[in-house]
Design a protein around this motif. Structure first.
Motif, short mmCIF file in Angstrom:
data_model
loop_
_atom_site.label_atom_id
_atom_site.label_comp_id
_atom_site.label_asym_id
_atom_site.label_seq_id
_atom_site.Cartn_x
_atom_site.Cartn_y
_atom_site.Cartn_z
N ALA A 78 50.71 32.23 55.61
CA ALA A 78 51.58 33.26 56.17
C ALA A 78 52.37 32.71 57.36
N LEU A 79 51.71 31.90 58.17
CA LEU A 79 52.41 31.30 59.32
C LEU A 79 53.44 30.28 58.86
N PHE A 80 53.12 29.55 57.80
CA PHE A 80 54.03 28.53 57.28
C PHE A 80 55.26 29.16 56.62
N VAL A 81 55.01 30.18 55.80
CA VAL A 81 56.10 30.82 55.05
C VAL A 81 57.01 31.58 56.01
N GLY A 82 56.42 32.38 56.88
CA GLY A 82 57.21 33.14 57.86
C GLY A 82 58.08 34.19 57.19
N GLY A 83 58.80 34.90 57.99
CA GLY A 83 59.75 35.89 57.49
C GLY A 83 59.08 37.02 56.74
N ILE A 84 59.83 37.59 55.82
CA ILE A 84 59.36 38.75 55.06
C ILE A 84 58.22 38.40 54.10
N PHE A 85 58.17 37.16 53.65
CA PHE A 85 57.13 36.76 52.71
C PHE A 85 55.76 36.63 53.39
N ALA A 86 55.76 36.46 54.70
CA ALA A 86 54.50 36.30 55.43
C ALA A 86 53.62 37.53 55.28
N SER A 87 54.21 38.71 55.36
CA SER A 87 53.40 39.92 55.23
C SER A 87 52.84 40.06 53.82
N GLY A 88 53.60 39.65 52.81
CA GLY A 88 53.10 39.69 51.44
C GLY A 88 51.94 38.73 51.22
N VAL A 89 52.07 37.54 51.78
CA VAL A 89 51.00 36.55 51.67
C VAL A 89 49.75 37.06 52.39
N ALA A 90 49.94 37.61 53.58
CA ALA A 90 48.81 38.13 54.36
C ALA A 90 48.15 39.30 53.64
N LEU A 91 48.93 40.17 53.04
CA LEU A 91 48.39 41.31 52.30
C LEU A 91 47.58 40.84 51.10
N PHE A 92 48.10 39.87 50.36
CA PHE A 92 47.38 39.35 49.21
C PHE A 92 46.05 38.72 49.66
N GLY A 93 46.08 37.96 50.72
CA GLY A 93 44.85 37.35 51.25
C GLY A 93 43.84 38.41 51.65
N PHE A 94 44.33 39.47 52.29
CA PHE A 94 43.45 40.57 52.69
C PHE A 94 42.81 41.22 51.47
N LEU A 95 43.59 41.44 50.42
CA LEU A 95 43.04 42.06 49.20
C LEU A 95 41.98 41.18 48.55
N VAL A 96 42.20 39.87 48.55
CA VAL A 96 41.20 38.95 47.99
C VAL A 96 39.90 39.05 48.80
N ILE A 97 40.02 39.11 50.11
CA ILE A 97 38.83 39.21 50.97
C ILE A 97 38.11 40.54 50.74
N VAL A 98 38.85 41.62 50.57
CA VAL A 98 38.24 42.93 50.31
C VAL A 98 37.46 42.90 49.00
N VAL A 99 38.03 42.32 47.96
CA VAL A 99 37.35 42.24 46.66
C VAL A 99 36.06 41.41 46.79
N LEU A 100 36.14 40.27 47.47
CA LEU A 100 34.95 39.45 47.69
C LEU A 100 33.90 40.22 48.49
N GLY A 101 34.34 40.99 49.47
CA GLY A 101 33.42 41.79 50.26
C GLY A 101 32.72 42.87 49.46
N ILE A 102 33.45 43.50 48.55
CA ILE A 102 32.84 44.53 47.70
C ILE A 102 31.79 43.92 46.78
N VAL A 103 32.12 42.80 46.16
CA VAL A 103 31.16 42.13 45.29
C VAL A 103 29.92 41.71 46.08
N ALA A 104 30.12 41.17 47.29
CA ALA A 104 28.99 40.76 48.13
C ALA A 104 28.12 41.96 48.48
N LEU A 105 28.75 43.08 48.80
CA LEU A 105 28.01 44.28 49.17
C LEU A 105 27.16 44.79 48.01
N VAL A 106 27.70 44.77 46.80
CA VAL A 106 26.95 45.24 45.63
C VAL A 106 25.66 44.43 45.49
N TYR A 107 25.76 43.12 45.63
CA TYR A 107 24.57 42.27 45.51
C TYR A 107 23.60 42.49 46.67
#
Length: 168
Positions: A78-107
């Motif tokens: 996100a820092l490398f890309v910058g601009g408007i794409f940075a928020s998209g990259v950050a959002l995608f990363g956040f969603l990946v972390i949320v999914v990993l967190g949900i799977v971890a919580l289930v276990y």
């Protein structure tokens, strides 16, 4: 190793994990705490003959490492890309972390329910419920984190409440 030592190792690991929030050095406490916790859980699973306990708690630990790596990669991207794409990259990363967190919580919930059954310490079931409801209420940031913290405290009490016996 006997059950008394294993439960103390798991409990001490959880306590060290509480110090993970300390700036700059917290990650060291978290790492050492995770190692102690997993060593204690491994021994509990060996003593009880229920290997799923260790497997169910190893998965969240591994997913936490992966989530940390993903966070670093997406933050750098996100820092490398910058601009408007940075928020998209950050959002995608956040969603990946949320999914990993949900799977971890289930276990984690499965593991604590199994610990309650195998060790006959019902407080682990209550801890599992606090984790589950804490995750559901994570939308209300403070409430969810508080419930998950209470779940950790209950799990800690559970480990120190396990009767000292060789066979569970």
């Amino acid at each position: 190793m006997n059950l008394s030592t294993a439960k103390i190792m798991a409990g001490v690991g959880l306590i060290l994990g509480f110090f993970g929030a300390i700036p700059a050095v917290g990650w060291i406490f978290s790492l050492i705490g995770t190692i102690f916790f997993l060593m204690g859980i491994y021994n509990i699973s060996q003593i009880t003959g229920e290997r799923r306990i260790f497997n169910f708690l190893l998965i969240p630990a591994i997913l936490l490492l992966i989530a940390s790596f993903v966070y670093g990669v997406f933050l750098a991207a996100a820092l490398f890309v910058g601009g408007i794409f940075a928020s998209g990259v950050a959002l995608f990363g956040f969603l990946v972390i949320v999914v990993l967190g949900i799977v971890a919580l289930v276990y984690k919930v499965k593991a604590y329910r199994l610990l309650a059954e195998v060790l006959k310490v019902p407080i682990f079931n209550i801890a599992a419920s606090f984790y589950k409801w804490g995750a559901i209420l994570m939308i209300v940031f403070g409430v969810g984190l508080i419930l998950m913290f209470i779940g950790d405290i209950l799990a800690l009490i559970g480990f120190f409440s396990v009767p000292a016996r060789e066979q569970a």
